[in-house]
Design an enzyme around this catalytic site. Sequence first.
Site, PDB file in Angstrom:
ATOM      1  N   SER A   1      39.065  30.177  48.477  1.00  8.71           N
ATOM      2  CA  SER A   1      40.215  30.559  47.663  1.00  8.71           C
ATOM      3  C   SER A   1      40.105  32.012  47.252  1.00  8.71           C
ATOM      4  O   SER A   1      38.992  32.545  47.124  1.00  8.71           O
ATOM      5  CB  SER A   1      40.285  29.690  46.408  1.00  8.71           C
ATOM      6  N   ASP A   2      41.243  32.659  47.040  1.00  8.40           N
ATOM      7  CA  ASP A   2      41.196  33.917  46.317  1.00  8.40           C
ATOM      8  C   ASP A   2      40.772  33.582  44.891  1.00  8.40           C
ATOM      9  O   ASP A   2      40.943  32.456  44.418  1.00  8.40           O
ATOM     10  CB  ASP A   2      42.557  34.625  46.340  1.00  8.40           C
ATOM     11  N   TRP A   3      40.197  34.555  44.202  1.00  3.94           N
ATOM     12  CA  TRP A   3      39.521  34.284  42.933  1.00  3.94           C
ATOM     13  C   TRP A   3      40.493  33.714  41.893  1.00  3.94           C
ATOM     14  O   TRP A   3      41.505  34.337  41.573  1.00  3.94           O
ATOM     15  CB  TRP A   3      38.871  35.568  42.448  1.00  3.94           C
TER      16      TRP A   3
END
Length: 815
Positions: free
Chosen positions: A224-226
Amino acid sequence: MSSRIESWLSELTLTEKCRLLGGASNWRTEPIDRLGIPAVKMSDGPNGVRGEFSGDERTPSVVVPVGIVQGATWDPELIGRVGDLLGREARRKTSHVLLAPAVNLHRTPVGGRTFEYFSEDPELTATLGVATVAAVQAHDVAVTVKHFVANDTEIERNTVDVVVDERVLRELYLRPFEASVREAGAWGIMSAYNQIDGEFCAANDRLLNRILRHEWGFDGFVVSDWFGAHDAAGSANGGLSIEMPGPARIYGSTLEKAVVDGRVEESTIDALVRDVLVLVERTHAVERSADEPESSVDEPAERALCREVAVAGTVMARNERSALPLRAADGSTPSIAVVGPNAADTRIMGGGSSALLSLPYRSILDALTARVPDLVHEPGCGIDKHTPLPSPEQLVGPDGEPGLEVRFVNGTDITAEPVHLARASVSDMRWFGSLPSGVDPSPATFTLGGAYVPTVSGPHEFGAIVTGRPSVRVGEHHLARAGEQLPTGEAFYGFASAEQIAVLDLLAGEPVEIDVELRMNNPFAGVRIGVRPPSSGDEMERAVDAARQADAAVVVIGTNDDWETEGSDRTTIALPGDQDELVRRVAAVNDRTIVVVNAGSPVAMPWIDDVAAVVIPFFGGMEGGEAVAEVLLGDVDPGGRLPTTFPRRLEDAPAWPHYQPVDGVQRYGEGFGIGYRGHDRTGVEPLFWFGHGLSYGTAEWGDPTASSATIAAGESVRVTVPVAATGARDATVVVQGYVAPVDPPVDREPKALKVWAKTVVTAGATRDVELHFGPEAFRRWDVDAADWVIDPGDYDLHIAASAGDVRSTLRVRVD
């Protein structure tokens, strides 16, 4: 699959499996010590490798030219060498995963991360992405091709729901990802923040499972993106392998409960765990511990490569009256005035997660001065969105020695013995997921102390941008009081305050105290203290006078990381501050005015007809200043061609009418009409076309010939273009091949770039340049068949120097 992976899978408990899928910290996955499964360490890119540390502990790094510069090279072999360098840098930073490359498209010119991405064109982006992926992974470092998908602007970036036509999605926005997987074998993909058709990308079964894994054959991991994953069952069933950052919020114990409750099958967990274990094997994480110290290497050959890329990606967009090069053939150099805010304060990269601590570098002004010592310089105006950071020479600690004092104590007693004590040469401190060794943010207290030493007397404007509720005091003035809730601003990904201002009347040489105290309950925090000294009010007059007295005026304008950064889009393509006025006034007094545009994305140039030359180096990395100096003086040929269209006005950008989300939904209503495709459709002439760029050499193109006028579907055609360098200098040439279906059965763009060849033709020589139009050049996505098809019929092959400069057209028939 290795026997070790099978052994690990058989021995892992459900609790351990769910832990393994969630991050342990901002940059590391969870280790399972009892089985010898190590942590995997990740590091931000894509214009370098930052490493794990923040604040005053950052490891200096190589800063390569940003993505748009790499796109402007049009040179996949060269970008492969950049990828090789990034792979080496990742190993030096003891990282197993590089969070790069970024292959979203320049849908509009105002995207906050436009500088990070290669191009507006999917084929150019795909080719450079493939080169990067292959080269990085050759070092046993995984990539995460990002951001999957349609994460093309920053507006409402954490929630926006993108609605895009299926054919447009396939042919434009998915194309670079598909190539990275199918052609380069990417080991990792990063899901985007946004939604697609009502489903978050981090929990999107259609994207992550059906398209990525089943259709394309992807066998790696999806991260995932953060903070971009929101639902345990949705993400696990949707195909998300790793939730970042840690500690886990939706995976770990939350995911385990979802399995126990029957919302996720344990076989689904096993498949995701297998992704992580394959990553461990591929990156040799068992043998390469993340705990090894990070290192910096300042290697001349790597600097030379960075400079080569910066030169190859510098676009000479205009050159009237032979204004450039500045140095004549006999070696003489005119008197030069260098003006503009970005001359001395050159920006080498944009803001946000791609920013890092650079190895030493020189500004455009310093690089030019080293070669032309007698030039004169005046900044002319400023561009800062916030109060500018003071120079390191003006910051001292409590003891009067250079640098502000940085202290961390565990707990809230600031008189306690510090667990970390250091000096900072800048008043901009940010921690993104990592704190100095020994600091325990539950809570910890950070203090920044010392003084600012003014060099002039008068009213100084101090500004503070902070996270949390700290105390910030300058002299007797409080810019923030402990516990006070400040209004929110755009900085630090939207988590920081709006800038708080105080004006102090200071005397030159008399220090004014700076005292910051910030209570930290997590490793995400930031403090920025800026100072705007009093202005004499005649900066622009001095710049114009300097230009008037010089033979040539170089005006270095642009933006900085306040204006171009992750987390927020620009609202205009106009240059900030009074830069347009500066250019106009300089051009009015000097016929040889050369404008250097140090910006990471397109800007308006209302003065374009008034100036003699325009050079666009974008953000050129740590060797960008040297590259610009060499280009201006004529030591090297500017090799760049625009990877994106420059509109005259923002309103002319084809996707702009569809930029603003409505009720949280952003509809890509322009369809295929982004960039040059849209200008072809509307007939609106841009300022500079995609693919445009000039050389110091002159070239004449002969009539092209095709290997065949008729081909069967699935066959290729080869076009040969003779190019002669007719001037005294070698000519850099990029021969571009666009395909235009003559009478397509469905809506298609007027023409689309499919192939190109970049070459340097020796002065006086002729070279045959070949373009190979393979079957992919003629295909389109068929929604009913859910597959690529090639329609029979006629196709025009446009042989061009840019999207707006078609030199010849050949027609071929596909049976």
